[in-house]
Design a protein around this motif. Structure first.
Motif, PDB file in Angstrom:
ATOM      1  N   MET A   1       0.961  -1.320   0.171  1.00  0.00           N
ATOM      2  CA  MET A   1       0.027   0.040   0.068  1.00  0.00           C
ATOM      3  C   MET A   1       0.805   1.287   0.071  1.00  0.00           C
ATOM      4  O   MET A   1       1.828   1.349   0.584  1.00  0.00           O
ATOM      5  N   THR A   2       0.694   2.302  -0.878  1.00  0.00           N
ATOM      6  CA  THR A   2       0.990   3.567  -0.763  1.00  0.00           C
ATOM      7  C   THR A   2       1.046   4.126   0.726  1.00  0.00           C
ATOM      8  O   THR A   2       0.118   4.279   1.088  1.00  0.00           O
ATOM      9  N   CYS A  27      -3.543   8.733  -5.379  1.00  0.00           N
ATOM     10  CA  CYS A  27      -3.133   7.888  -6.370  1.00  0.00           C
ATOM     11  C   CYS A  27      -2.336   6.832  -5.922  1.00  0.00           C
ATOM     12  O   CYS A  27      -1.249   7.077  -5.020  1.00  0.00           O
ATOM     13  N   LEU A  28      -2.643   5.687  -6.076  1.00  0.00           N
ATOM     14  CA  LEU A  28      -1.874   4.659  -5.320  1.00  0.00           C
ATOM     15  C   LEU A  28      -0.618   4.317  -6.035  1.00  0.00           C
ATOM     16  O   LEU A  28       0.084   3.392  -5.576  1.00  0.00           O
ATOM     17  N   THR A  29      -0.102   4.852  -7.144  1.00  0.00           N
ATOM     18  CA  THR A  29       1.063   4.789  -7.864  1.00  0.00           C
ATOM     19  C   THR A  29       2.089   5.679  -7.122  1.00  0.00           C
ATOM     20  O   THR A  29       3.283   5.439  -6.891  1.00  0.00           O
ATOM     21  N   ARG A  57      -7.775   5.664  -4.651  1.00  0.00           N
ATOM     22  CA  ARG A  57      -8.510   5.144  -3.648  1.00  0.00           C
ATOM     23  C   ARG A  57      -9.010   6.630  -2.916  1.00  0.00           C
ATOM     24  O   ARG A  57      -8.347   7.572  -3.004  1.00  0.00           O
ATOM     25  N   ARG A  66     -11.416   1.646  -3.818  1.00  0.00           N
ATOM     26  CA  ARG A  66     -10.370   1.955  -4.902  1.00  0.00           C
ATOM     27  C   ARG A  66     -11.022   2.014  -6.059  1.00  0.00           C
ATOM     28  O   ARG A  66     -12.206   1.335  -6.585  1.00  0.00           O
TER      29      ARG A  66
END
Length: 75
Positions: A1-2, A27-29, A57, A66
């Motif tokens: 998880m970010t 943004c999960l990136t 998410r 998400r």
């Protein structure tokens, strides 16, 4: 998880002196915080279009859903 970055709100809105977002998205990136499509700036979607980072998410307290822009699905 970010990891959740420290923030006071949508990065682009704050840079423009605005605080009129409706909800925030993470943004999960890369961890960028942007406002949702119900907000005037729609910065989370703009971030996807600019970077291709596909999954966000909710950044709202108590929410963990998400969204994948590529597949148009929640998870």
């Amino acid at each position: 998880m970010t990891p959740v970055p420290p923030t006071d709100g949508c990065a682009e809105c704050l840079a423009n002196g605005r605080r009129d977002w409706v909800h925030l998205r993470l943004c999960l990136t890369c961890g960028r915080i942007g406002c949702c499509d119900s907000s005037p700036g729609r910065h989370a979607s703009a971030h996807y279009k600019a970077t291709g980072h596909p999954v966000i998410r909710s950044f709202q307290p108590g929410e963990s859903w998400r969204w994948c822009y590529v597949h148009g699905t929640t998870g």
